[in-house]
Design a protein around this motif. Structure first.
Motif, PDB file in Angstrom:
ATOM      1  N   LEU A  91       0.850  -1.178   0.000  1.00  0.00           N
ATOM      2  CA  LEU A  91       0.000   0.000   0.000  1.00  0.00           C
ATOM      3  C   LEU A  91       0.886   1.228   0.000  1.00  0.00           C
ATOM      4  O   LEU A  91       1.874   1.276   0.745  1.00  0.00           O
ATOM      5  CB  LEU A  91      -0.923   0.026   1.222  1.00  0.00           C
ATOM      6  N   SER A  92       0.541   2.192  -0.835  1.00  0.00           N
ATOM      7  CA  SER A  92       1.376   3.380  -0.902  1.00  0.00           C
ATOM      8  C   SER A  92       0.567   4.564  -1.407  1.00  0.00           C
ATOM      9  O   SER A  92      -0.170   4.445  -2.379  1.00  0.00           O
ATOM     10  CB  SER A  92       2.563   3.117  -1.835  1.00  0.00           C
ATOM     11  N   ALA A  93       0.745   5.683  -0.738  1.00  0.00           N
ATOM     12  CA  ALA A  93       0.005   6.892  -1.101  1.00  0.00           C
ATOM     13  C   ALA A  93       0.863   7.846  -1.912  1.00  0.00           C
ATOM     14  O   ALA A  93       0.510   9.013  -2.071  1.00  0.00           O
ATOM     15  CB  ALA A  93      -0.498   7.583   0.156  1.00  0.00           C
ATOM     16  N   VAL A 153      -5.879  -1.634   7.841  1.00  0.00           N
ATOM     17  CA  VAL A 153      -7.237  -1.095   7.942  1.00  0.00           C
ATOM     18  C   VAL A 153      -8.045  -1.394   6.683  1.00  0.00           C
ATOM     19  O   VAL A 153      -9.280  -1.321   6.703  1.00  0.00           O
ATOM     20  CB  VAL A 153      -7.180   0.423   8.249  1.00  0.00           C
ATOM     21  N   THR A 154      -7.380  -1.753   5.578  1.00  0.00           N
ATOM     22  CA  THR A 154      -8.090  -2.119   4.349  1.00  0.00           C
ATOM     23  C   THR A 154      -8.535  -3.582   4.375  1.00  0.00           C
ATOM     24  O   THR A 154      -8.800  -4.169   3.325  1.00  0.00           O
ATOM     25  CB  THR A 154      -7.232  -1.839   3.104  1.00  0.00           C
ATOM     26  N   HIS A 155      -8.587  -4.154   5.591  1.00  0.00           N
ATOM     27  CA  HIS A 155      -9.244  -5.439   5.866  1.00  0.00           C
ATOM     28  C   HIS A 155      -8.391  -6.688   5.665  1.00  0.00           C
ATOM     29  O   HIS A 155      -8.909  -7.788   5.744  1.00  0.00           O
ATOM     30  CB  HIS A 155     -10.571  -5.584   5.085  1.00  0.00           C
ATOM     31  N   TRP A 156      -7.095  -6.563   5.393  1.00  0.00           N
ATOM     32  CA  TRP A 156      -6.287  -7.776   5.344  1.00  0.00           C
ATOM     33  C   TRP A 156      -5.403  -7.881   6.588  1.00  0.00           C
ATOM     34  O   TRP A 156      -4.998  -6.871   7.167  1.00  0.00           O
ATOM     35  CB  TRP A 156      -5.444  -7.873   4.061  1.00  0.00           C
ATOM     36  N   MET A 180       7.701   0.000  -8.417  1.00  0.00           N
ATOM     37  CA  MET A 180       7.137   1.247  -7.899  1.00  0.00           C
ATOM     38  C   MET A 180       5.644   1.065  -7.682  1.00  0.00           C
ATOM     39  O   MET A 180       4.988   0.341  -8.422  1.00  0.00           O
ATOM     40  CB  MET A 180       7.372   2.388  -8.897  1.00  0.00           C
ATOM     41  N   PRO A 181       5.057   1.726  -6.697  1.00  0.00           N
ATOM     42  CA  PRO A 181       3.600   1.636  -6.508  1.00  0.00           C
ATOM     43  C   PRO A 181       2.888   2.217  -7.717  1.00  0.00           C
ATOM     44  O   PRO A 181       3.344   3.175  -8.323  1.00  0.00           O
ATOM     45  CB  PRO A 181       3.351   2.468  -5.250  1.00  0.00           C
ATOM     46  N   ARG A 182       1.786   1.575  -8.060  1.00  0.00           N
ATOM     47  CA  ARG A 182       1.082   2.028  -9.255  1.00  0.00           C
ATOM     48  C   ARG A 182       0.315   3.307  -8.946  1.00  0.00           C
ATOM     49  O   ARG A 182      -0.088   3.542  -7.810  1.00  0.00           O
ATOM     50  CB  ARG A 182       0.120   0.957  -9.753  1.00  0.00           C
ATOM     51  N   HIS A 183       0.185   4.118  -9.985  1.00  0.00           N
ATOM     52  CA  HIS A 183      -0.726   5.245  -9.860  1.00  0.00           C
ATOM     53  C   HIS A 183      -1.539   5.356 -11.129  1.00  0.00           C
ATOM     54  O   HIS A 183      -1.123   4.912 -12.198  1.00  0.00           O
ATOM     55  CB  HIS A 183       0.009   6.551  -9.536  1.00  0.00           C
ATOM     56  N   ALA A 220      -4.150   2.398  -1.265  1.00  0.00           N
ATOM     57  CA  ALA A 220      -3.913   3.072   0.010  1.00  0.00           C
ATOM     58  C   ALA A 220      -5.256   3.122   0.741  1.00  0.00           C
ATOM     59  O   ALA A 220      -6.286   2.788   0.158  1.00  0.00           O
ATOM     60  CB  ALA A 220      -3.374   4.481  -0.247  1.00  0.00           C
ATOM     61  N   PRO A 221      -5.264   3.538   1.996  1.00  0.00           N
ATOM     62  CA  PRO A 221      -6.544   3.633   2.719  1.00  0.00           C
ATOM     63  C   PRO A 221      -7.502   4.695   2.169  1.00  0.00           C
ATOM     64  O   PRO A 221      -8.611   4.826   2.658  1.00  0.00           O
ATOM     65  CB  PRO A 221      -6.094   3.968   4.151  1.00  0.00           C
ATOM     66  N   GLY A 222      -7.068   5.453   1.177  1.00  0.00           N
ATOM     67  CA  GLY A 222      -7.924   6.421   0.495  1.00  0.00           C
ATOM     68  C   GLY A 222      -7.307   6.709  -0.865  1.00  0.00           C
ATOM     69  O   GLY A 222      -6.266   6.151  -1.206  1.00  0.00           O
TER      70      GLY A 222
END
Lengths: 197, 88
Positions: A32-34, A79-82, B1-4, B47-49
């Motif tokens: 997960l990455s923002a 938190v994304t359920h896994w 790399m993380p996808r976007h 991501a969480p959002g």
């Protein structure tokens, strides 16, 4: 109401009872990455804990390792359920770092390379509950998973285990970090299903 | 790399907030001043959002979180958002 406790029973939970409410077991480790993945060389790596006087307590990579690297086996819950159970990690206990920091403040903001932040009560970082993790599943922590070093706070949802950790700042109050500002719970206990505020 | 993805990934969730098509709106980055259609932003979905970043400087332009029964939208990283009024 729950009729069980999470206390130390001396008995290992079976997998189904090790899953917090609303979680699903995974075998692979999702990324997960923002944002883009920061590239941080251990030669340049530094961790800073800033106290309320503005003093920076600093450790470079070798100084961190010299504090003592522990083997850690923990379950992690996103938190994304896994949830991923029984992960083998290696890292340095936050207790070792905070031995060198005197602060009256009871809250901490974690800061990462790339600008990410997350807030934690100090008590969630002490007492053998949190680490600066440098290895996972027998390998140096991959950059996509937060390498070279990430926070590991497995008793809280995994967004609290900040990737690419670079510093901790002591705070007088529990100010929200990145996801906490955008609707996620200020604490994030998976067993209480504290997903959203 | 993380996808976007591109900014069109925001279209569905933002249609719950705006009557106009936000992906066609022009957004000015609050950090570097780059002005471009929202559709050209980089959106990180794993991501969480949803996190939309400036294509030029990576600054976070917008965050959308579906937090249970609420939608939380932050446009704090934008200097301006220019929308065309929907046709009558």
């Amino acid at each position: 109401m729950s009729f069980t406790t999470r206390g130390f029973s001396g008995r290992r939970r079976q997998p189904e009872t090790r899953l917090p409410p609303g979680q699903t077991l995974v075998e692979k480790w999702p990324v997960l990455s923002a944002g883009p993945t920061p590239v941080v060389d251990t030669a340049d790596w530094e961790l800073t804990i800033q106290d309320e006087t503005g003093t920076d307590h600093r450790w470079n990579w070798d100084e961190l390792i010299a504090l003592g690297v522990e083997d850690i086996t923990v379950d992690i819950h996103c938190v994304t359920h896994w949830s991923k159970l029984g992960m083998a990690w290696r890292g340095v206990s936050l207790d070792k770092l905070f031995e060198h920091v005197g602060s009256r403040h009871q809250y901490v903001m974690a800061h990462s390379h790339g600008g990410y932040t997350t807030n934690l009560p100090l008590e969630d970082l002490l007492g053998g509950k949190a680490w600066i993790a440098i290895e996972a599943e027998g390998r140096p922590l991959h950059p996509e998973h937060g390498g070279p070093a990430r926070l590991l706070v497995p008793h809280l949802y995994f967004w609290k285990s900040a990737k690419w950790i670079r510093g901790l700042t002591m705070m007088p109050g529990n100010d929200p970090g990145f996801w906490e500002r955008y609707g996620y719970h200020i604490h994030g206990d998976p067993w209480q299903e504290q997903r959203y505020r | 790399m993380p996808r976007h993805l591109d900014g069109n990934a925001l279209a569905g969730v933002l249609s719950e907030v705006f009557t106009a098509d936000v992906t066609a709106a022009r957004a000015r980055c609050g950090n570097c001043g780059n002005t471009a259609p929202v559709a050209e932003a980089m959106v990180y979905p794993d991501a969480p959002g949803l996190v939309a970043r400036c294509v030029r400087c990576n600054h976070v332009l917008a965050v959308v979180v579906e937090a249970g029964d609420r939608l939380v939208l932050s446009l704090a990283g934008l200097d301006t958002l220019e929308l065309r009024a929907p046709r009558a």
